[in-house]
Design a protein around this motif. Structure first.
Motif, PDB file in Angstrom:
ATOM      1  N   VAL A  12     -41.750   7.097  14.413  1.00  0.00           N
ATOM      2  CA  VAL A  12     -41.720   6.452  13.091  1.00  0.00           C
ATOM      3  C   VAL A  12     -40.338   6.633  12.460  1.00  0.00           C
ATOM      4  O   VAL A  12     -39.790   5.701  11.857  1.00  0.00           O
ATOM      5  N   SER A  13     -39.767   7.802  12.621  1.00  0.00           N
ATOM      6  CA  SER A  13     -38.418   8.059  12.093  1.00  0.00           C
ATOM      7  C   SER A  13     -37.388   7.158  12.789  1.00  0.00           C
ATOM      8  O   SER A  13     -36.526   6.566  12.134  1.00  0.00           O
ATOM      9  N   ARG A  15     -38.024   4.331  14.198  1.00  0.00           N
ATOM     10  CA  ARG A  15     -38.330   2.964  13.789  1.00  0.00           C
ATOM     11  C   ARG A  15     -37.619   2.631  12.490  1.00  0.00           C
ATOM     12  O   ARG A  15     -37.086   1.528  12.324  1.00  0.00           O
ATOM     13  N   SER A  16     -37.583   3.573  11.570  1.00  0.00           N
ATOM     14  CA  SER A  16     -36.879   3.357  10.298  1.00  0.00           C
ATOM     15  C   SER A  16     -35.398   3.074  10.544  1.00  0.00           C
ATOM     16  O   SER A  16     -34.815   2.179   9.928  1.00  0.00           O
ATOM     17  N   ARG A  17     -34.796   3.835  11.437  1.00  0.00           N
ATOM     18  CA  ARG A  17     -33.374   3.616  11.767  1.00  0.00           C
ATOM     19  C   ARG A  17     -33.166   2.255  12.411  1.00  0.00           C
ATOM     20  O   ARG A  17     -32.224   1.531  12.077  1.00  0.00           O
ATOM     21  N   ARG A  19     -34.977  -0.403  12.087  1.00  0.00           N
ATOM     22  CA  ARG A  19     -35.175  -1.439  11.066  1.00  0.00           C
ATOM     23  C   ARG A  19     -33.902  -1.574  10.232  1.00  0.00           C
ATOM     24  O   ARG A  19     -33.439  -2.686   9.966  1.00  0.00           O
ATOM     25  N   ALA A  20     -33.331  -0.442   9.821  1.00  0.00           N
ATOM     26  CA  ALA A  20     -32.104  -0.469   9.020  1.00  0.00           C
ATOM     27  C   ALA A  20     -30.939  -1.095   9.782  1.00  0.00           C
ATOM     28  O   ALA A  20     -30.064  -1.728   9.185  1.00  0.00           O
TER      29      ALA A  20
END
Length: 157
Positions: A12-13, A15-17, A19-20
């Protein structure tokens, strides 16, 4: 990017990167008990729909619940290792539930890929992915290539 197995929180962490960074994430899932050309074709097709391919892999207990006693034939750690070794695969996450819904909800991939043997309305996570702006892709199957066919062939030779 080398593929590796990871836990869902770490994924999940990441995935955030991604996405950014604007990197489209693709998710597919399955048992991948005996890897065969149909699996490889699915993974290659899935990878072509985005930049990062995550494979959600059924745990041994999950496979047993779906397929019955005697399955999986290959333990989850070995199945994950084989998947990690394939070029299209960036990450592998093992899940215990009968479906990957919790993984899909946590990651909200840009693209969810399943084999065309799945009716669009029966694809777990479809509503979640589409409501978040993602899409679902159904990949045509490779004729005569399935784990069940392979197991039957092995058991009857």
């Amino acid at each position: 990017m080398g593929a590796r197995a990871t836990d869902l929180d770490a994924l999940v962490s990441e995935r955030s990167r991604w996405r950014a960074q604007g990197r489209p994430v693709v998710l597919t899932n399955g048992c991948f008990d005996l890897l065969h050309p149909g699996h490889v074709a699915l993974l290659e097709a899935a990878r072509r729909t985005g930049e990062v391919l995550v494979v959600a892999l059924n745990s041994d207990a999950s496979v047993r619940g779906l397929k019955g006693e005697g399955r999986p034939l290959i333990p989850e750690a070995e199945r994950a290792e084989v998947l990690r070794g394939l070029e299209p695969v960036d990450r592998v996450v093992v899940y215990e539930d009968p479906t990957p819904l919790a993984v899909i909800r946590a990651l909200l991939p840009d693209v969810l890929v399943k084999g065309a043997d799945w009716d669009a309305d029966a694809i777990v996570g479809r509503a979640e992915v589409e409501s978040a702006g993602g899409r679902v892709v159904r990949v045509p199957l490779v004729s005569g290539r399935s784990t069940s066919t392979l197991v039957d062939r092995i058991r009857h030779t």
